[in-house]
Design a protein around this motif. Structure first.
Motif, short mmCIF file in Angstrom:
data_model
loop_
_atom_site.label_atom_id
_atom_site.label_comp_id
_atom_site.label_asym_id
_atom_site.label_seq_id
_atom_site.Cartn_x
_atom_site.Cartn_y
_atom_site.Cartn_z
N ALA A 142 0.88 -1.18 0.00
CA ALA A 142 0.00 0.00 0.00
C ALA A 142 0.91 1.23 0.00
CB ALA A 142 -0.90 -0.01 1.23
N SER A 143 1.13 1.78 -1.19
CA SER A 143 2.21 2.76 -1.38
C SER A 143 2.11 4.01 -0.52
CB SER A 143 2.25 3.17 -2.85
OG SER A 143 2.21 2.02 -3.66
N SER A 144 0.91 4.43 -0.15
CA SER A 144 0.82 5.66 0.65
C SER A 144 1.08 5.40 2.13
CB SER A 144 -0.56 6.32 0.46
OG SER A 144 -1.54 5.66 1.23
N LEU A 145 1.25 4.13 2.49
CA LEU A 145 1.46 3.76 3.89
C LEU A 145 2.81 3.08 4.12
CD1 LEU A 145 -2.08 2.14 4.15
CD2 LEU A 145 -1.48 4.25 5.31
N ASP A 146 3.34 2.39 3.10
CA ASP A 146 4.58 1.62 3.23
C ASP A 146 5.77 2.51 3.59
OD1 ASP A 146 3.15 -0.57 2.15
OD2 ASP A 146 3.98 -0.33 0.14
N GLN A 147 6.61 2.04 4.50
CA GLN A 147 7.87 2.73 4.80
C GLN A 147 8.87 1.71 5.34
OE1 GLN A 147 10.22 6.31 4.88
NE2 GLN A 147 8.49 5.63 3.74
N ILE A 148 10.10 1.79 4.84
CA ILE A 148 11.15 0.86 5.29
C ILE A 148 11.75 1.38 6.59
CG2 ILE A 148 13.48 0.00 4.72
CD1 ILE A 148 12.61 0.04 1.75
N GLY A 149 12.08 0.45 7.50
CA GLY A 149 12.71 0.86 8.76
C GLY A 149 13.55 -0.25 9.37
N PRO A 150 14.47 0.12 10.28
CA PRO A 150 15.37 -0.88 10.88
C PRO A 150 14.79 -1.61 12.09
CG PRO A 150 16.01 1.34 11.57
CD PRO A 150 14.82 1.50 10.66
N ILE A 151 15.25 -2.86 12.27
CA ILE A 151 14.97 -3.65 13.48
C ILE A 151 16.34 -3.96 14.10
CG2 ILE A 151 14.06 -5.84 14.38
CD1 ILE A 151 11.97 -5.79 12.17
N THR A 152 16.53 -3.55 15.34
CA THR A 152 17.86 -3.63 15.95
C THR A 152 17.76 -4.05 17.42
OG1 THR A 152 17.71 -1.30 16.59
CG2 THR A 152 18.78 -1.77 14.48
N THR A 153 18.93 -4.28 18.05
CA THR A 153 18.89 -4.65 19.47
C THR A 153 18.97 -3.43 20.38
OG1 THR A 153 21.27 -4.99 19.44
CG2 THR A 153 19.92 -6.94 19.14
N SER A 154 19.26 -2.27 19.84
CA SER A 154 19.30 -1.07 20.68
C SER A 154 18.87 0.16 19.89
CB SER A 154 20.73 -0.85 21.21
OG SER A 154 21.57 -0.48 20.13
N VAL A 155 18.54 1.22 20.62
CA VAL A 155 18.10 2.47 19.97
C VAL A 155 19.25 3.08 19.17
CG1 VAL A 155 17.16 4.77 20.35
CG2 VAL A 155 16.39 2.87 21.79
N GLU A 156 20.45 3.01 19.74
CA GLU A 156 21.60 3.60 19.04
C GLU A 156 21.79 2.94 17.67
OE1 GLU A 156 25.17 3.92 21.35
OE2 GLU A 156 26.34 4.57 19.64
N ASP A 157 21.65 1.62 17.63
CA ASP A 157 21.79 0.92 16.35
C ASP A 157 20.70 1.34 15.36
OD1 ASP A 157 24.05 -0.37 17.10
OD2 ASP A 157 23.17 -2.37 17.32
N ALA A 158 19.48 1.52 15.87
CA ALA A 158 18.39 1.96 14.98
C ALA A 158 18.73 3.33 14.39
CB ALA A 158 17.07 2.03 15.76
N ALA A 159 19.32 4.21 15.22
CA ALA A 159 19.69 5.55 14.76
C ALA A 159 20.81 5.47 13.72
CB ALA A 159 20.11 6.40 15.95
N ILE A 160 21.77 4.59 13.95
CA ILE A 160 22.89 4.44 13.01
C ILE A 160 22.36 3.98 11.65
CG2 ILE A 160 24.97 3.07 12.47
CD1 ILE A 160 25.53 2.99 15.54
#
Ligand SMILES: NC(=O)C[C@H](N)C(=O)O
Length: 485
Positions: A203-221
């Motif tokens: 669903a193109s108006s809703l889809d967004q890629i994002g990270p799954i990580t073990t910590s917040v810092e890794d998600a930010a990186i």
């Protein structure tokens, strides 16, 4: 030190070579994947080739970028040139893209070590990974429970320590919900900050890629690396700020909004865990403000009308001519398309295509699709008003913890209802992060969701980081710290 930072340091200090590190991860995958079903395709050869390049770079004394040499996984709806990409659907089995998704292009240029493609619900439609044509991914905390969905494979791989981080896609919770179920951090960025080019559309108006990580810092990186403007995605804007720069800022005086609507019908232990987390925020000097967003009650039907409508259009391209599966015997072209789609798509995908076609059809368009679009506008405005009173909004990520196996097969409506807390931000295009905030009495993780205003990705990661640091010491040292060495 976060896991990505720690492993990067080991590589730079030559305490381990990238080849050795990658070999260890591949060996672990061979042992653990039978149990978790996290990977649907292991790309050992590609991984070893990249590892060799990284080792050569290190031996030449060149400086490594933050994600260089780090073993990771991609959800199987992210296009990878010359590597099969199936969306975990029979209709796309054997499909090998001729181009890379932008996110993979960025990471590949940074020598990210791709260990394999991760399991997912078929075309990202589901909340348990069980609609995958390869069977579901299991929860690393308990294999009697699902890893969540739709990015269940990436969460199982990161939670099971057979990938350092993963990229998923989040249409209505698909990054945050499995992250919550597997005790991980999952970021759904502001719509438009991460390119969708090469992400196979649901669903193109809703889809967004994002990270799954073990910590917040890794998600930010990871987010900082992938949130670049891309001319190939008409909705791309890129990110204006580097989230890693403000992660450690104090949150004294930050206004945490609590909307009562986000706490209705939530399981007691989940609600209590999030309430305790809010107390931690108060102890850090944040101010809690009560808000109300009555329009949230419309979010679930709005989501399922819009997502199905867009899916029915996006999935029209699977006709046996252009991609993947084609039925072996047919009378004419109509029969061929009909048989190909009937045989190639699973039950849940067919259900959504039919629902979507129905809400878009003449006579029903005004009653369903148009109304849903109007309510989408109302929800966008309601969030805008809410963010005049607070900096971030805190809620549970999911009303419960990980489902037992086969729960989602029983009743689709009951399953859709479990997305109630995650879909609103997709409708409004806002960023949200799920961060672990406790366990239930079976030892299954509970997740807290932190929602921000548009482009406030740095603010929600800052709030998530401060909470994480306040409740646990996220240092990764030796073997027992979770690095596969
Ligand atoms: N794709 C997603 O974000 C998952 C959501 N449960 C859905 O089935 O639409």
């Amino acid at each position: 030190m976060s896991k990505i930072t720690y492993i990067g340091k080991l590589l730079r200090d030559k305490e381990i070579s990238c080849t050795e590190l990658t070999e260890k991860y591949i060996k672990s995958i061979e042992a653990e994947n039978k149990k978790l079903n996290a990977y649907v395709n292991i790309t050992a050869e590609t991984a070893m080739k990249t590892a060799k390049n990284v080792d050569e770079k290190i031996s030449r004394g060149e400086i490594l970028l933050p994600l260089e040499g780090i073993p990771m996984t991609l959800k199987d709806n992210i296009s990878t040139k010359n590597i099969e990409t199936t969306c975990c659907s029979n209709i796309l089995k054997g499909y090998v893209p001729i181009y890379d998704a932008t996110v993979w292009d960025i990471l590949k240029n940074q020598n990210a070590v791709l260990l394999g493609k991760a399991n997912m619900d078929e075309f990202a439609m589901g909340s348990s990974c069980e609609t995958s044509c390869f069977g579901g991914a299991l929860n690393p905390y308990s294999t009697n429970h699902v890893a969540g969905g739709s990015s269940g494979g990436a969460a199982a791989a990161v939670g099971g320590n057979i990938a350092v981080y993963g990229l998923g896609s989040d249409t209505g919770g698909s990054v945050r919900q499995p992250a919550s179920f597997c005790g991980l951090v999952g970021l759904k960025p502001t719509y438009g900050t991460v390119s969708r080019y090469g992400l196979i559309a649901y669903a193109s108006s809703l889809d967004q890629i994002g990270p799954i990580t073990t910590s917040v810092e890794d998600a930010a990186i990871v987010y900082d690396a992938i949130s670049l403007y891309d001319k190939n995605d008409a909705t791309s804007q890129g990110s204006k700020t580097k989230t890693t720069h403000t992660l450690k800022n104090s949150i004294k005086g930050m206004k945490i909004g609590i909307a009562k609507e986000y706490f209705e019908g939530i399981r007691d232990d989940v609600r209590e865990s999030v309430e305790s987390a809010v107390k931690v925020y108060e102890s850090l000097g944040a101010e809690v403000v009560s808000i109300s967003i009555p329009q949230l009650k419309h979010a679930l039907p709005v989501y399922y009308i819009l997502a199905c409508a867009e899916a029915s259009s996006n999935l029209g391209r699977y006709d046996g001519i252009r991609y993947g599966y084609k039925t072996p015997s047919y009378n004419d072209i109509n029969d061929m398309i009909c048989k190909t789609r009937s045989e190639g798509f699973g039950k849940e995908v067919k259900r959504r295509i039919m629902l979507g076609t129905y809400v878009l059809s003449a006579g029903y368009y005004d009653a369903y699709y148009k109304k849903a679009q109007q309510l989408r506008g109302a929800l966008v405005n309601a969030f805008k008003d809410a963010f005049k009173k607070c900096d971030v909004i805190v809620s549970p990520t999911v009303p419960m913890t990980a489902f037992e196996l086969n729960f989602t097969q029983k009743d689709p409506i009951e399953t859709y209802m479990t997305d109630i807390l995650t879909v609103p931000v997709n409708i409004a295009g806002l960023p949200a992060v799920s961060v672990p905030c406790g366990f239930d009495n079976k030892g299954l993780p509970i997740g807290m969701q932190i929602i921000g205003n548009s482009f406030d990705d740095a603010k929600i990661l800052n709030a998530a980081y401060q909470y994480e640091q306040a409740v646990k010491n996220h240092t990764f040292k030796e073997l027992e710290t979770g690095v596969r060495l």
